[in-house]
Design an enzyme around this catalytic site. Structure first.
Site, PDB file in Angstrom:
ATOM      1  CB  SER A 278      -0.875  -0.014   1.186  1.00  0.00           C
ATOM      2  OG  SER A 278      -1.272   1.206   1.495  1.00  0.00           O
TER       3      SER A 278
ATOM      4  CE1 TYR B 119      -4.361  -2.117   4.965  1.00  0.00           C
ATOM      5  CE2 TYR B 119      -3.000   0.120   4.515  1.00  0.00           C
ATOM      6  CZ  TYR B 119      -3.993  -1.268   3.982  1.00  0.00           C
ATOM      7  OH  TYR B 119      -4.061  -1.238   2.729  1.00  0.00           O
TER       8      TYR B 119
HETATM    9  P1  NAD Z   1     -11.239  -6.197  -0.221  1.00  0.00           P
HETATM   10  O1  NAD Z   1     -11.932  -6.232   1.034  1.00  0.00           O
HETATM   11  O2  NAD Z   1     -11.976  -5.867  -1.329  1.00  0.00           O
HETATM   12  O3  NAD Z   1     -10.553  -7.559  -0.508  1.00  0.00           O
HETATM   13  C1  NAD Z   1      -9.748  -8.308   0.557  1.00  0.00           C
HETATM   14  C2  NAD Z   1      -9.647  -9.607   0.280  1.00  0.00           C
HETATM   15  O4  NAD Z   1      -9.063 -10.481   1.184  1.00  0.00           O
HETATM   16  C3  NAD Z   1     -11.031 -10.312   0.104  1.00  0.00           C
HETATM   17  O5  NAD Z   1     -11.163 -11.481  -0.778  1.00  0.00           O
HETATM   18  C4  NAD Z   1     -11.445 -11.125   1.623  1.00  0.00           C
HETATM   19  O6  NAD Z   1     -12.149 -12.276   1.590  1.00  0.00           O
HETATM   20  C5  NAD Z   1      -9.809 -11.574   1.958  1.00  0.00           C
HETATM   21  N1  NAD Z   1      -9.500 -11.521   3.264  1.00  0.00           N
HETATM   22  C6  NAD Z   1      -9.682 -10.894   4.189  1.00  0.00           C
HETATM   23  N2  NAD Z   1      -9.567 -11.495   5.572  1.00  0.00           N
HETATM   24  C7  NAD Z   1      -9.354 -12.816   5.028  1.00  0.00           C
HETATM   25  C8  NAD Z   1      -8.664 -14.178   5.663  1.00  0.00           C
HETATM   26  N3  NAD Z   1      -8.645 -13.825   6.880  1.00  0.00           N
HETATM   27  N4  NAD Z   1      -8.474 -15.035   5.373  1.00  0.00           N
HETATM   28  C9  NAD Z   1      -8.652 -14.966   3.844  1.00  0.00           C
HETATM   29  N5  NAD Z   1      -8.860 -13.986   3.124  1.00  0.00           N
HETATM   30  C10 NAD Z   1      -9.101 -12.915   3.682  1.00  0.00           C
HETATM   31  O7  NAD Z   1      -9.903  -5.466  -0.371  1.00  0.00           O
HETATM   32  P2  NAD Z   1      -8.872  -4.653  -1.453  1.00  0.00           P
HETATM   33  O8  NAD Z   1      -9.075  -3.357  -1.377  1.00  0.00           O
HETATM   34  O9  NAD Z   1      -9.258  -5.411  -2.679  1.00  0.00           O
HETATM   35  O10 NAD Z   1      -7.747  -5.070  -0.843  1.00  0.00           O
HETATM   36  C11 NAD Z   1      -6.524  -5.919  -1.343  1.00  0.00           C
HETATM   37  C12 NAD Z   1      -5.361  -5.593  -0.733  1.00  0.00           C
HETATM   38  O11 NAD Z   1      -5.224  -4.539  -1.343  1.00  0.00           O
HETATM   39  C13 NAD Z   1      -5.280  -5.661   0.784  1.00  0.00           C
HETATM   40  O12 NAD Z   1      -3.812  -6.218   1.243  1.00  0.00           O
HETATM   41  C14 NAD Z   1      -5.302  -3.858   0.927  1.00  0.00           C
HETATM   42  O13 NAD Z   1      -4.449  -3.614   2.240  1.00  0.00           O
HETATM   43  C15 NAD Z   1      -4.485  -3.472  -0.462  1.00  0.00           C
HETATM   44  N6  NAD Z   1      -4.654  -2.073  -0.534  1.00  0.00           N
HETATM   45  C16 NAD Z   1      -6.082  -1.646  -0.894  1.00  0.00           C
HETATM   46  C17 NAD Z   1      -6.059  -0.292  -1.473  1.00  0.00           C
HETATM   47  C18 NAD Z   1      -7.452   0.088  -1.434  1.00  0.00           C
HETATM   48  O14 NAD Z   1      -7.505   1.490  -1.604  1.00  0.00           O
HETATM   49  N7  NAD Z   1      -8.538  -0.671  -1.695  1.00  0.00           N
HETATM   50  C19 NAD Z   1      -5.131   0.649  -1.236  1.00  0.00           C
HETATM   51  C20 NAD Z   1      -3.854  -0.294  -0.899  1.00  0.00           C
HETATM   52  C21 NAD Z   1      -3.753  -1.225  -0.674  1.00  0.00           C
END
Ligand code: NAD
Length: 272
Positions: free
Chosen positions: A154, A167
């Site tokens: 991130s 985080y």
């Molecule tokens: P999201 O909530 O849409 O997806 C998260 C995924 O992780 C889901 O499939 C969920 O089921 C899975 N997950 C959560 N807990 C779990 C567990 N205990 N066991 C197995 N699976 C689990 O979120 P996203 O925004 O797509 O995030 C994906 C990655 O991107 C994350 O690591 C997040 O920190 C990172 N990220 C997201 C953003 C953003 O703005 N969306 C920005 C920077 C980084």
């Protein structure tokens, strides 16, 4: 003529490869799963969610892309289940070329009130699962003579924001872990890189907007305009297509010398 042959295989052709993507039932992980499957790569999906919805996604991806798509229900809180997911890819699909450590959760709270259980969960899912999956994948990739590990960190792996202590700590940890793994595998034709997105519109962000509105005592609309758009100079969300472009480069042969980097795709956030 020989010297006019392309040096590299088409970087968009991932046929015959196998990818494991943690947290791919939603958001960024699902977008990356779609991207590799559309390029001929077999995929192991993982993540939480309604089993019938997950099965619908799995079957749809398999049918529309003509690749093998499996689902493994490993809980990223549990190291042995994470390792089992990686072994499952090898047993079910015969190999492992691409590991994407993507699963992540967030909790927004002032540090002095931060709940211990949320701290532990965020460190386990966002950081430790990356270690357990990577450790399990390395022997398989070494035996194959090639591998690509991509950690979805991130912008908060590079800079901090208030109220996100766990985080930010976990994502800085992912960035450090990425560099170490890259150095250890530099002569094994296995790269390890991180992608550091700014805000991407996914369910995780929708939950954060609600949390931020609560901790700041303001409306969701104000959080969107004053917090999210404030930090991202482009004043719009990063799209999953924009992340996919960088990801496909990192997993291609063109990315063979790119290792240990943490690539911001953040609309200029870290340029400040
Ligand atoms: P999201 O909530 O849409 O997806 C998260 C995924 O992780 C889901 O499939 C969920 O089921 C899975 N997950 C959560 N807990 C779990 C567990 N205990 N066991 C197995 N699976 C689990 O979120 P996203 O925004 O797509 O995030 C994906 C990655 O991107 C994350 O690591 C997040 O920190 C990172 N990220 C997201 C953003 C953003 O703005 N969306 C920005 C920077 C980084």
């Amino acid at each position: 003529m020989d010297n006019q042959r392309p040096v590299f295989k088409d970087p968009n052709d991932l046929s015959g490869q196998v990818a494991v993507i943690s947290g791919s039932t939603s958001g960024i992980g699902l977008a990356l799963a779609r991207a590799v499957a559309a390029r001929g790569c077999d995929v192991v999906l993982n993540g939480l969610g309604d089993p019938s919805e997950i099965e619908r996604t799995r079957a749809e991806l398999e049918a529309s892309c003509g690749v093998r798509v499996r689902y493994h229900a490993a809980n990223m809180l549990k190291g042995d289940e994470v390792a089992d997911m990686v072994a499952y890819a090898k047993h079910q699909l015969g190999r492992l070329d691409i590991l994407v450590n993507n699963a992540g959760i967030q909790h927004v709270e002032a540090v002095e009130k931060f709940p211990s259980d949320q701290w532990e969960k965020i460190i386990a899912i966002n950081l430790s699962s990356t270690f357990y999956a990577t450790r399990a994948a390395i022997p398989i990739m070494k035996a194959q003579g090639r591998g690509r590990i991509v950690n979805i960190a991130s912008v908060h792996g590079l800079v901090a924001s208030p109220f996100k202590s766990a985080y930010v700590a976990a994502k800085h940890g992912v960035v450090g872990f990425t560099k170490t793994v890259a150095l250890e595998l530099a002569q094994d034709n296995i790269t390890c890189n991180a992608i550091c997105p700014g805000f991407v519109e996914t369910p995780l962000v929708a939950a954060q907007v609600a949390d931020l509105a609560r901790t700041r005592g303001t409306s969701k609309e104000k959080v969107l305009s004053e917090v999210i758009l404030e930090s991202q100079p482009t004043k719009r969300f990063v799209t999953t297509d924009e992340l996919t472009g960088a990801f496909l480069y990192l997993v291609s042969d063109l990315g063979a010398s790119t290792t240990g980097i943490s690539m911001p795709i953040d609309g200029g956030w870290t340029a400040r």
